[in-house]
Each structure stands twice: as structure tokens, then as C-alpha cells.
Design an enzyme around this catalytic site. Structure first.
Site, PDB file in Angstrom:
ATOM      1  N   PHE A 158       0.854  -1.187   0.000  1.00  0.00           N
ATOM      2  CA  PHE A 158       0.000   0.000   0.000  1.00  0.00           C
ATOM      3  C   PHE A 158       0.888   1.234   0.000  1.00  0.00           C
ATOM      4  CE2 PHE A 158      -4.448   1.177   0.736  1.00  0.00           C
ATOM      5  CZ  PHE A 158      -5.080   0.004   0.411  1.00  0.00           C
ATOM      6  N   GLN A 190      -7.617  15.032   3.183  1.00  0.00           N
ATOM      7  CA  GLN A 190      -6.929  14.212   2.181  1.00  0.00           C
ATOM      8  C   GLN A 190      -7.736  14.030   0.901  1.00  0.00           C
ATOM      9  OE1 GLN A 190      -6.283   9.719   2.734  1.00  0.00           O
ATOM     10  NE2 GLN A 190      -4.226  10.581   2.830  1.00  0.00           N
ATOM     11  N   HIS A 232      -7.793  11.612  -2.215  1.00  0.00           N
ATOM     12  CA  HIS A 232      -7.272  10.320  -2.677  1.00  0.00           C
ATOM     13  C   HIS A 232      -7.071  10.417  -4.186  1.00  0.00           C
ATOM     14  CE1 HIS A 232      -6.959   6.067  -3.525  1.00  0.00           C
ATOM     15  NE2 HIS A 232      -7.076   5.763  -2.259  1.00  0.00           N
ATOM     16  N   LEU A 237     -14.457   5.705  -5.077  1.00  0.00           N
ATOM     17  CA  LEU A 237     -13.059   5.345  -4.868  1.00  0.00           C
ATOM     18  C   LEU A 237     -12.656   4.062  -5.591  1.00  0.00           C
ATOM     19  CD1 LEU A 237     -10.731   6.468  -3.026  1.00  0.00           C
ATOM     20  CD2 LEU A 237     -11.058   4.364  -1.765  1.00  0.00           C
ATOM     21  N   GLU A 245      -6.387   2.148  -3.271  1.00  0.00           N
ATOM     22  CA  GLU A 245      -4.942   2.194  -3.477  1.00  0.00           C
ATOM     23  C   GLU A 245      -4.376   0.780  -3.674  1.00  0.00           C
ATOM     24  OE1 GLU A 245      -2.894   5.380  -1.176  1.00  0.00           O
ATOM     25  OE2 GLU A 245      -1.975   3.657  -0.224  1.00  0.00           O
ATOM     26  N   ARG A 299      -0.610   9.601  -0.555  1.00  0.00           N
ATOM     27  CA  ARG A 299      -1.701  10.171  -1.351  1.00  0.00           C
ATOM     28  C   ARG A 299      -1.578  11.655  -1.612  1.00  0.00           C
ATOM     29  NH1 ARG A 299      -6.319   6.747   1.900  1.00  0.00           N
ATOM     30  NH2 ARG A 299      -5.665   4.758   0.989  1.00  0.00           N
ATOM     31  N   HIS A 301     -11.471  12.696   0.396  1.00  0.00           N
ATOM     32  CA  HIS A 301     -11.547  11.348   0.941  1.00  0.00           C
ATOM     33  C   HIS A 301     -11.585  11.276   2.456  1.00  0.00           C
ATOM     34  CE1 HIS A 301     -11.035   7.042   0.854  1.00  0.00           C
ATOM     35  NE2 HIS A 301      -9.902   7.099   1.511  1.00  0.00           N
ATOM     36  N   ARG A 351      -2.800  11.108   6.067  1.00  0.00           N
ATOM     37  CA  ARG A 351      -2.947   9.736   6.546  1.00  0.00           C
ATOM     38  C   ARG A 351      -2.431   8.746   5.518  1.00  0.00           C
ATOM     39  NH1 ARG A 351      -6.621   5.687   5.614  1.00  0.00           N
ATOM     40  NH2 ARG A 351      -8.279   6.904   4.672  1.00  0.00           N
TER      41      ARG A 351
HETATM   42  C1  LIG Z   1     -14.431   4.468  -0.186  1.00  0.00           C
HETATM   43  C2  LIG Z   1     -13.551   4.438   1.003  1.00  0.00           C
HETATM   44  C3  LIG Z   1     -12.585   3.454   1.125  1.00  0.00           C
HETATM   45  C4  LIG Z   1     -11.750   3.407   2.235  1.00  0.00           C
HETATM   46  N1  LIG Z   1     -10.813   2.417   2.331  1.00  0.00           N
HETATM   47  C5  LIG Z   1     -10.023   2.358   3.437  1.00  0.00           C
HETATM   48  C6  LIG Z   1      -9.063   1.306   3.589  1.00  0.00           C
HETATM   49  O1  LIG Z   1      -8.921   0.430   2.745  1.00  0.00           O
HETATM   50  N2  LIG Z   1      -8.302   1.300   4.706  1.00  0.00           N
HETATM   51  C7  LIG Z   1      -8.432   2.252   5.668  1.00  0.00           C
HETATM   52  O2  LIG Z   1      -7.721   2.172   6.661  1.00  0.00           O
HETATM   53  N3  LIG Z   1      -9.339   3.236   5.553  1.00  0.00           N
HETATM   54  C8  LIG Z   1     -10.132   3.313   4.470  1.00  0.00           C
HETATM   55  N4  LIG Z   1     -11.057   4.331   4.357  1.00  0.00           N
HETATM   56  C9  LIG Z   1     -11.277   5.226   5.489  1.00  0.00           C
HETATM   57  C10 LIG Z   1     -12.134   4.553   6.554  1.00  0.00           C
HETATM   58  O3  LIG Z   1     -13.004   3.653   5.951  1.00  0.00           O
HETATM   59  C11 LIG Z   1     -12.955   5.529   7.369  1.00  0.00           C
HETATM   60  O4  LIG Z   1     -12.161   6.593   7.776  1.00  0.00           O
HETATM   61  C12 LIG Z   1     -13.520   4.839   8.591  1.00  0.00           C
HETATM   62  O5  LIG Z   1     -14.227   3.706   8.214  1.00  0.00           O
HETATM   63  C13 LIG Z   1     -14.384   5.736   9.439  1.00  0.00           C
HETATM   64  O6  LIG Z   1     -14.980   4.967  10.456  1.00  0.00           O
HETATM   65  P1  LIG Z   1     -15.837   5.619  11.611  1.00  0.00           P
HETATM   66  O7  LIG Z   1     -16.280   4.535  12.512  1.00  0.00           O
HETATM   67  O8  LIG Z   1     -15.073   6.744  12.196  1.00  0.00           O
HETATM   68  O9  LIG Z   1     -17.076   6.296  10.861  1.00  0.00           O
HETATM   69  P2  LIG Z   1     -18.212   5.708   9.878  1.00  0.00           P
HETATM   70  O10 LIG Z   1     -18.009   4.299   9.530  1.00  0.00           O
HETATM   71  O11 LIG Z   1     -18.362   6.688   8.799  1.00  0.00           O
HETATM   72  O12 LIG Z   1     -19.484   5.743  10.790  1.00  0.00           O
HETATM   73  C14 LIG Z   1     -20.087   6.931  11.213  1.00  0.00           C
HETATM   74  C15 LIG Z   1     -21.304   6.557  12.011  1.00  0.00           C
HETATM   75  O13 LIG Z   1     -21.812   7.696  12.652  1.00  0.00           O
HETATM   76  C16 LIG Z   1     -23.194   7.768  12.488  1.00  0.00           C
HETATM   77  N5  LIG Z   1     -23.566   9.177  12.578  1.00  0.00           N
HETATM   78  C17 LIG Z   1     -23.034  10.223  11.915  1.00  0.00           C
HETATM   79  N6  LIG Z   1     -23.659  11.356  12.268  1.00  0.00           N
HETATM   80  C18 LIG Z   1     -24.589  11.017  13.174  1.00  0.00           C
HETATM   81  C19 LIG Z   1     -25.572  11.732  13.910  1.00  0.00           C
HETATM   82  N7  LIG Z   1     -25.726  13.052  13.773  1.00  0.00           N
HETATM   83  N8  LIG Z   1     -26.368  11.052  14.751  1.00  0.00           N
HETATM   84  C20 LIG Z   1     -26.252   9.720  14.887  1.00  0.00           C
HETATM   85  N9  LIG Z   1     -25.356   8.993  14.219  1.00  0.00           N
HETATM   86  C21 LIG Z   1     -24.543   9.637  13.380  1.00  0.00           C
HETATM   87  C22 LIG Z   1     -23.467   7.117  11.168  1.00  0.00           C
HETATM   88  O14 LIG Z   1     -24.783   6.615  11.123  1.00  0.00           O
HETATM   89  C23 LIG Z   1     -22.447   5.996  11.173  1.00  0.00           C
HETATM   90  O15 LIG Z   1     -22.975   4.876  11.839  1.00  0.00           O
HETATM   91  C24 LIG Z   1     -11.887   4.381   3.242  1.00  0.00           C
HETATM   92  C25 LIG Z   1     -12.848   5.377   3.131  1.00  0.00           C
HETATM   93  C26 LIG Z   1     -13.670   5.429   2.012  1.00  0.00           C
HETATM   94  C27 LIG Z   1     -14.652   6.532   1.891  1.00  0.00           C
END
Ligand SMILES: Cc1cc2nc3c(=O)[nH]c(=O)nc-3n(C[C@H](O)[C@H](O)[C@H](O)COP(=O)(O)OP(=O)(O)OC[C@H]3O[C@@H](n4cnc5c(N)ncnc54)[C@H](O)[C@@H]3O)c2cc1C
Ligand code: FES
Lengths: 577, 233
Positions: free
Chosen positions: A118, A238, A240, A250, A253, A284, A350, A392
Site C-alpha cells: 500500500f 486528504q 485520494h 473510490l 490504493e 496520497r 476522501h 494519513r
Molecule cells: C471508499 C472508502 C474506502 C476506504 N478504504 C479504506 C481502507 O482500505 N483502509 C483504511 O484504513 N481506511 C479506508 N477508508 C477510510 C475509513 O473507511 C474511514 O475513515 C472509517 O471507516 C471511518 O470509520 P468511523 O467509525 O469513524 O465512521 P463511519 O463508519 O463513517 O461511521 C459513522 C457513524 O456515525 C453515524 N452518525 C453520523 N452522524 C450522526 C448523527 N448526527 N447522529 C447519529 N449517528 C450519526 C453514522 O450513522 C455511522 O454509523 C476508506 C474510506 C472510504 C470513503
């Protein structure tokens, strides 16, 4: 009558960070509820594709120390090295734990967890690429989200699905709960708690072209800000390099990790010129800038603002087996076949490196001295520990959300056991109720979609990969105007049940607030570091700017303060790849 | 940009006694998703149009709906690939909450009922449990499920018997029954052997056609039936 619930711990967000925290809390027998505006399995963690980084050394020699070095260097030396050390060490145990919980990783020939290359991940402190990303095809995030949700069900965690959190209840520097809006019924609920975790994810919907879900509107960060809590390092967003042209979807990577390369209109592998050592696997921020430079110098495809991702030499077997989902996306959305066609890509907004400042136990800290705000925690993309600093590395967010999600759960459990409930203030919902009524009472005002589009275009054009003082000032003026016009929006949906237009309004308000903070932080930082690139200040300036931004919002606008970066083993050096 | 015509089923429980259809026309690119057309309507013509959505590219399972009579994710079908007017209705067989939003509670209850989590009482090793590539491939197909409900609500057996477990929860059970690390197969097979279990499946293949993740659901159900007949129970 407003409904009042009481739980020792409230977790806001059902993505990876929230669910891992909830799991730790339920295992510690703390009475917990998870509130999520989406059904948890709809969270954007499920969209993560390429992998989760951990120095398991299943394919070749690797060490957490090398992972630490890469993370710090990738961050352009802005990451806090105490937090990075925890991240990289606990990554290893976390990945094993995921496997024990049932995660279906791809396997090596001898049945161990498979790993691949990666961007920015190297061996021996930068000598060459290393296979560190553990993966389940290109749906690693889906598997993580499913596995954690499954385990929460097994542990009978209580969920309030489609509850949209609208405010925090903080009095006398103690967090006492949250206010949430039930999407199905349109009622406000108060959740009285000893400890509250925000795990609400990112804010990519500030930008026009983004890999982020519609729901990623930075609610948690904006609510914190409205409650006088600063946001850290918001100027670092960031882009991507490989988003599907015009759509932003997306393409992981891992495409380049598996050997894919970027080509300009002459078919040239241009990354060789910019990063002779690791080429297409440079971090990135660098690759995204190089794509813009190629386009600027007239080497975009057909003179347009995109370049090609070339996977054709990988062969059908690798593409369909190790990258099946992105193959499906390219076929569905572009009508192209990655096995034989070049794929048009452009950088896509991203990931938010910045967020709610926390210490390594996920406790929210509200000033330059890292003073703890009792009872309030943050983890995942909405938080800033900071392990990602200015940029990141790929695979490090999934590590972050899990390592610090679990740490949040554990420290909340400890706090809940030694703390009593602090009483609720009377009618904490008054402010938000008035806001909702104001939205619903107006008619013939401005449309949400118009304002949102103007915001996203402004941010994309002026606060994206390249920034200048003039551009940022123009953006600031525009967003201030949007903020005023926002007071005048009206809804056509006045109903109680599932009023998604009302939620759109609240979310737009959050995006506007976060954009203002991002712009102010970016305008002040007169240097270039990681994802923050100022054409008028193209060099990194450690003497003045090796520090974290803390932005607060007050009546007069955004106020900026700064705090020190924690530096341990890795002294800042020039960043070359 | 082209003019796109849609015919959308509307229902607001606070106002309407029953669902009705309304016609719309919006400007879109032919390469836009049907979801984009729906959001364009919501943004410019009628803000009260209600639907669920999040990821926008077919991985979160929010926007399952009937498009020209077939269950799909609105974000995974392009305008140029469907005939107009595009007829959009909510998934069939669930209570309608509002417009295209249906009540998913019962769906998730059935999911929970099949014990959709790894059951293994042994103490975990220090590192990972070993699993061969072949063992992993055995259940890989059913790990792809995003719980969008497109399969279950396309199934005539489910329409005629709402208590039927339905393809989605059987897919979830399959994901664990055939995982070499799992020890809960027998419990789940017992559940699926009951009246409302796999035997309700008439192999009509609607589910396979509806699945946006290309899971071979009928094959998965068949494997469970085979297991019930010949092996475990
Ligand atoms: C397409 C894509 C591919 C990626 N691939 C990778 C990868 O391969 N490796 C890597 O390390 N990272 C990757 N990332 C980054 C990573 O996936 C995210 O940064 C990470 O999953 C975020 O997790 P989280 O639990 O913080 O938030 P999220 O999974 O976004 O969850 C947010 C939660 O908060 C809730 N929420 C939000 N606002 C409110 C509100 N007002 N009231 C109640 N609930 C709310 C939502 O319902 C949701 O359940 C990728 C990101 C994207 C977009
Ligand atoms: S919006 Fe996520 S599947 Fe369609």
C-alpha cells in the site's frame, strides 16, 4: 412530552469506531446504547476497500517500528508520536482479534492472513515497499463492519437505529448526555448518560467530488464545535488520487498495491519522475498533487482534468480475485473493463485528518494543555488523536478506528464504574427545538440543494489540493454569504414522519460550519505540509508551524490557537520518496 | 443533459389514505444513477420526496427499491440502462413508512434469529486461526451480503408467507455454516429445518436476479438443503 432515556454509556455512531467501543463496553458489562442515524451496517466503514495495516510479517519481514516510521513520515511529521506508537503496536493484536471474531480475511498459501502493498508503507525505514495491508479482497471495511455488528448482536448491545443526534448536553465542563431526533417519528429524545462517545465519521460532503457517503456531513465535529470544543488540524483534508472521473467513487490504493500504475496522456508512468523510489506507491497527498501538475502542464487525457489508472497488465485472475468490487464499479459506472481498458481517474475528497481533539484514551481534550472534558469521548474519523498528522497513510484509518474505538470503550467503562450520573439541566432541548421549528415554519426561502451545491463547488475549487491566500479569502467570503443565506432556507416537507429534508437542513448547517473552520485554519497556516499545500508558501516550515491548530467558533468567527506536537524517536526530516 | 421521466409511488401517512403515483421530469446525464435522478427531484422539484441513501455506489444497502418492477439499488443502475418513464416503488412486502422508505424491523429480526455471528467456544490462539484458501473460498460468496433486502422482497414465497425466514437470512446462515472456524452449524441448521425455514424456497431464482452483489443465493440455499438431507441433521 419529551422522552428521556438513561444509559451509563452512549455511543453515537455505528461504524467501526462506534461498534468496537460498544463491544468493549458490553464486555465490561456497562449499560450501553448505540445511536446511529443510519442502520449500523450502512455506515461508511463498510465502503473501505483495500486493507488494514499491521506488521504481522506474514509475507516478509516487518516490524511495528517500521510502521511507526512510515506513519510519522507520511504525516509530514505532524502526527503525535506517542499515539502513533500505540497505533502500530496495537494494530497487530487488533487484526488477530478481528480474525478471532470471525473476519474472513484472504489467506496465504499456508493459511495465514494475506497481506499486500500500500502507499507509503515501507521496510527498514523507507528502503522499499512492504506487504503490510491485511485484506479481505477489496471489501475489507465491509467485513470489519459486518463482523463487529455481528458480535454486538451476540453481546446483545442495545441499538437505537435511525436516531439522529443533534446536540450534546454539557454543563460545568461535564458531559451529561445527548439529544437525538427520532427519524421515524420526528420526536426529540434525551439520552442521559455518564459517558458519551462521538464516533460519527468524516465530513467529505463539504466537497463536490468525494468518495464519502451522503451521510458524511461531519455532524459530530460540528456539534462539538457548537458546544465550544475546538477542532484540531481541520486544514488537513486528504484527496485520494484515484476517484472515478466525475463521480468520485473510490478505486482503492490496493489497485496500485497490486501493481497498477498511473499514466498521463502520453502513456507515461509519470510518478517515476516525482517519486523515483516508490513511484505509484507514494503517499496520497503527493500523488494527488502530481496528477494536478500533470493536468496543469497539459498532460491530462484529451486535455481534460484526469489521468489513467492502468491495471491491464495485472491479468484477469488478479483483478477479479483481489479487486472484484472495484472491477464491478468500473463496469457498472463507466462501462469499462479494467482487464483491458484504462480507467479515467481524478483526485477525490476522501478523509478528514482533523477532528475533535483527544488523548490516547479517546478522552476529548479542549485546550492547548490537553485538559480533559469529563464524560466526553471521540474516536474514529471524527476524532484527532493525532495519528495521521498532515496526511494519513492508506490502511491506517481502519487501524485508527479500531485501536482507538476499543480504547474509548475501555476508558469509558472505567469512568462509568467510578462515576455517578450528573443531573440533567432542565429542558436542554429548547435550543434545538427552536431551530427545528424555525426550519419548518419558513416558506418560499432558499433551497437546501442550491446552497449545498454552491458550498461543495467553492470548497472543491478553492480549498482543495492546491490553495492560495487569494483563493482561500474568496472561499471565506462565499461561505460566510452561504451561512447568512442558510438562515433563510425553507422546507417543502413539514411532516413529522421520516422528514429527511429536515435532516438535510441540519447536515448542511454542519457542513457550512466545518467549511468555515477549515478555511480559517488553512488561511492561517502559511506553509505546505502533508495534504495542506499553499502555492504561496510551498515549503514546510518547522520553525513556525510544527504545531497543531485548535479552532473554536464564537460570535465573532473562528478563533485559532495552537498546541505542541509530540515528537519521540523520529525527528522531522525532509520528506522524499 | 437529457430530460428523464419518472413515475414514483408516493405515500405520506400523515396525509394520504393510500399510496399513489406521481409523474416527474428532471434534467440528468444518461450516465447518472437513478439515485441521482431521485435526488435531483428532491433537490429541485419536491423536497418532501423521501428515500434512504448513503454510500451512492452499491455497498451500504440503503436504497433497495423496485425500479421498473425489479428490485435494485437505485445507486447501482444508470438512467441510460432503464426504460422511461422509470417506475419507482418501495420494496414489496414490508410496511411502507413513507414514499420509498419501508419498515426494516422485521427484516433485521429475522436476520438476528439465524445467529449471524461466529460461534466458537475454543480459546483463541495467540495469532490467527489457520484457514486454507479453499476453506475461505467455500463461504466467500455469502460474506458479500449487504442486507439490502432486495432478495427477500423479490421472493414470491415471502410475499405469500411473511413469516418465511427469507433468502437474506438464509444467506447469512450459510456464511457461518460453511466457515471452517464456526461450531454453530447444527443450531442454525435446526432453525432452518423448521416450517418457515429453507423448505419454503421453491427455487424461483428471483433472489439471484435481484441481488446487487451477485451472490448465488439459490445455490447457497440448495447447499443448506443438501446438508439437511444428507449430512448433519
Ligand atoms: C471508499 C472508502 C474506502 C476506504 N478504504 C479504506 C481502507 O482500505 N483502509 C483504511 O484504513 N481506511 C479506508 N477508508 C477510510 C475509513 O473507511 C474511514 O475513515 C472509517 O471507516 C471511518 O470509520 P468511523 O467509525 O469513524 O465512521 P463511519 O463508519 O463513517 O461511521 C459513522 C457513524 O456515525 C453515524 N452518525 C453520523 N452522524 C450522526 C448523527 N448526527 N447522529 C447519529 N449517528 C450519526 C453514522 O450513522 C455511522 O454509523 C476508506 C474510506 C472510504 C470513503
Ligand atoms: S446508497 Fe448505498 S447501496 Fe445505494
Amino acid at each position: 412530552m419529551i422522552k428521556i432515556h438513561q444509559f451509563e454509556a452512549i455511543v453515537v455512531g455505528g461504524g467501526g469506531a462506534g461498534l468496537y467501543a460498544a463491544l468493549a463496553l458490553s464486555q465490561a458489562k456497562v449499560q450501553t446504547a448505540v445511536l446511529s442515524k443510519l442502520y449500523p451496517t450502512r455506515s461508511h466503514t463498510g465502503a473501505a476497500q483495500g486493507g488494514i495495516g499491521a506488521a504481522l510479517a506474514n509475507k516478509e519481514e516487518d516490524r511495528p517500528e517500521w510502521h511507526m516510521f512510515d506513519t510519522v513520515k507520511g504525516s509530514d511529521y505532524l502526527a503525535d508520536q506517542d499515539a502513533v506508537e500505540i497505533l502500530c503496536k496495537e494494530a497487530v493484536t487488533t487484526v488477530y482479534e478481528l480474525e478471532h471474531l470471525g473476519l474472513p480475511f484472504n489467506r496465504t498459501q499456508d493459511g495465514r492472513i494475506d497481506q499486500r502493498r500500500f502507499g507509503g508503507h515501507t521496510k527498514e525505514f523507507g528502503k522499499g515497499p512492504v506487504q503490510r495491508a491485511c485484506f479481505a479482497a477489496d471489501r475489507t471495511g465491509h467485513m470489519i463492519l459486518q463482523t463487529l455488528y455481528q458480535q454486538c448482536i451476540k453481546n446483545e448491545v442495545k441499538f437505537f437505529d435511525e436516531f439522529h443526534v443533534v446536540d450534546l448536553i454539557i454543563e460545568e465542563q461535564i458531559c451529561r448526555g445527548v439529544i437525538a431526533y427520532s427519524i421515524e417519528t420526528g420526536e426529540l429524545h434525551i439520552f442521559h448518560a455518564k459517558a458519551v462517545l462521538f464516533a460519527t465519521g468524516g465530513s467529505g460532503r463539504m466537497f463536490k467530488i468525494t468518495s464519502n457517503a451522503h451521510a458524511l456531513t461531519g455532524d459530530g465535529m460540528a456539534i462539538a464545535l457548537r458546544n465550544k470544543i475546538p477542532l484540531e488540524d481541520m486544514e488537513f483534508f486528504q484527496f485520494h488520487p484515484t476517484g472515478i472521473y466525475k463521480m468520485g467513487i473510490l478505486l482503492t490504493e490496493a489497485c496500485r498495491g497490486e501493481g497498477g500504475i498511473l499514466r498521463n496522456k502520453n502513456g507515461e508512468r509519470f510518478m517515476e519522475r516525482y517519486a523515483p523510489n516508490i513511484k505509484d506507491l507514494a503517499p496520497r497527498d503527493i500523488v494527488s498533487r502530481c496528477i494536478y501538475l500533470e493536468v496543469r502542464d497539459g498532460r491530462g487525457i484529451d486535455g481534460k482534468d484526469y489521468v489513467h489508472l492502468d491495471l491491464t497488465h495485472l491479468g484477469k485472475e488478479v483483478i477479479e480475485k483481489k479487486l472484484p468490487d472495484i472491477t464491478d464499479f468500473v463496469r457498472t459506472y463507466m462501462g469499462l473493463d479494467p482487464v483491458k481498458d484504462l480507467i479515467p481517474i481524478q483526485p477525490t475528497a476522501h478523509y478528514s485528518m482533523g477532528g475533535i481533539p483527544t488523548n490516547v484514551n479517546a478522552e476529548v481534550v479542549w485546550d492547548e494543555k490537553n485538559s480533559v472534558l469529563k464524560g466526553f469521548y471521540a474516536a474514529g474519523e471524527c476524532a484527532c488523536v493525532s495519528v495521521h498528522g498532515g496526511n494519513r497513510l492508506g490502511t491506517n484509518s481502519l487501524v485508527d478506528i479500531l485501536v482507538f474505538g476499543r480504547r474509548a470503550g475501555l476508558s469509558m467503562a472505567e469512568y462509568c464504574k467510578k462515576t455517578e450520573f450528573s443531573p440533567l439541566p432542565s429542558n436542554p432541548q429548547t435550543k434545538i427545538q427552536a431551530q427545528i421549528e424555525q426550519f419548518k415554519s419558513k416558506s418560499n426561502g432558499e433551497k437546501i440543494s442550491t446552497l449545498r451545491q454552491e458550498l461543495q463547488e467553492t470548497m472543491m475549487d478553492l480549498v482543495g489540493v492546491f490553495r492560495t491566500e487569494a483563493g482561500l479569502k474568496k472561499a471565506q467570503e462565499k461561505v460566510r454569504e452561504l451561512k447568512k443565506r442558510f438562515q433563510n432556507i425553507s422546507l417543502s416537507d413539514k411532516s413529522q414522519v421520516f422528514n429527511s429534508e429536515l435532516l438535510d437542513a441540519l447536515e448542511l448547517g454542519n457542513l457550512i460550519t466545518l467549511s468555515l473552520v477549515t478555511i480559517a485554519s488553512a488561511l492561517a497556516r502559511e506553509e505546505s505540509r502533508g495534504a495542506h499545500y499553499r502555492e504561496d508558501y510551498p515549503k514546510r516550515n518547522d520553525q513556525n508551524w510544527l504545531k497543531h491548530t485548535l479552532a473554536t467558533l464564537s460570535e465573532i468567527g473562528v478563533e485559532l490557537k495552537y498546541k505542541n506536537v509530540v515528537i519521540k524517536n523520529f525527528q522531522p526530516q525532509e520528506r522524499k520518496y | 443533459m437529457i430530460k428523464v421521466h419518472l413515475k414514483i409511488q408516493r405515500y405520506n401517512p400523515e396525509k394520504d389514505s393510500k399510496p399513489y403515483f406521481k409523474d416527474y421530469a428532471v434534467e440528468c446525464e444518461p450516465t447518472d444513477r437513478v439515485l441521482d435522478a431521485l435526488l435531483a427531484i428532491k433537490g429541485t422539484l419536491d423536497g418532501s420526496l423521501t428515500l434512504r441513501k448513503s454510500c451512492g455506489h452499491g455497498v451500504c444497502g440503503s436504497d433497495g427499491m423496485r425500479i421498473n418492477g425489479r428490485n435494485m439499488l437505485a445507486c447501482k443502475v444508470l438512467i441510460k440502462n432503464v426504460s422511461q418513464p422509470i417506475v419507482v416503488e418501495p420494496l414489496k412486502g414490508f410496511k411502507i413508512v413513507k414514499d420509498l422508505v419501508v419498515d426494516m424491523k422485521q427484516f433485521f429480526e429475522k436476520y438476528v434469529a439465524v445467529k449471524p455471528y461466529l460461534i466458537n467456544q475454543e480459546t483463541s490462539p495467540e495469532k490467527e486461526r489457520l484457514q486454507s484458501q479453499k476453506q475461505q473460498e467455500r463461504f466467500e460468496d455469502t460474506t458479500k451480503c449487504i442486507l439490502c433486502a432486495c432478495c427477500t422482497t423479490a421472493c414470491p414465497s415471502f410475499w405469500s408467507d411473511p413469516n418465511y425466514a427469507g433468502p437474506a437470512s438464509i444467506v447469512q446462515a450459510h456464511r457461518f455454516i460453511f466457515d471452517s472456524r464456526d461450531q454453530g452449524g447444527e443450531e442454525r441448521l435446526n432453525l432452518l429445518n423448521q416450517k418457515e425455514g429453507v423448505w419454503r424456497c421453491r427455487t424461483i431464482f428471483n433472489c439471484v436476479e435481484a441481488c446487487p452483489r451477485d451472490i448465488n443465493i439459490t445455490k447457497a440455499i440448495g447447499e443448506i438443503k443438501k446438508d439437511l438431507l444428507f449430512k448433519k441433521i
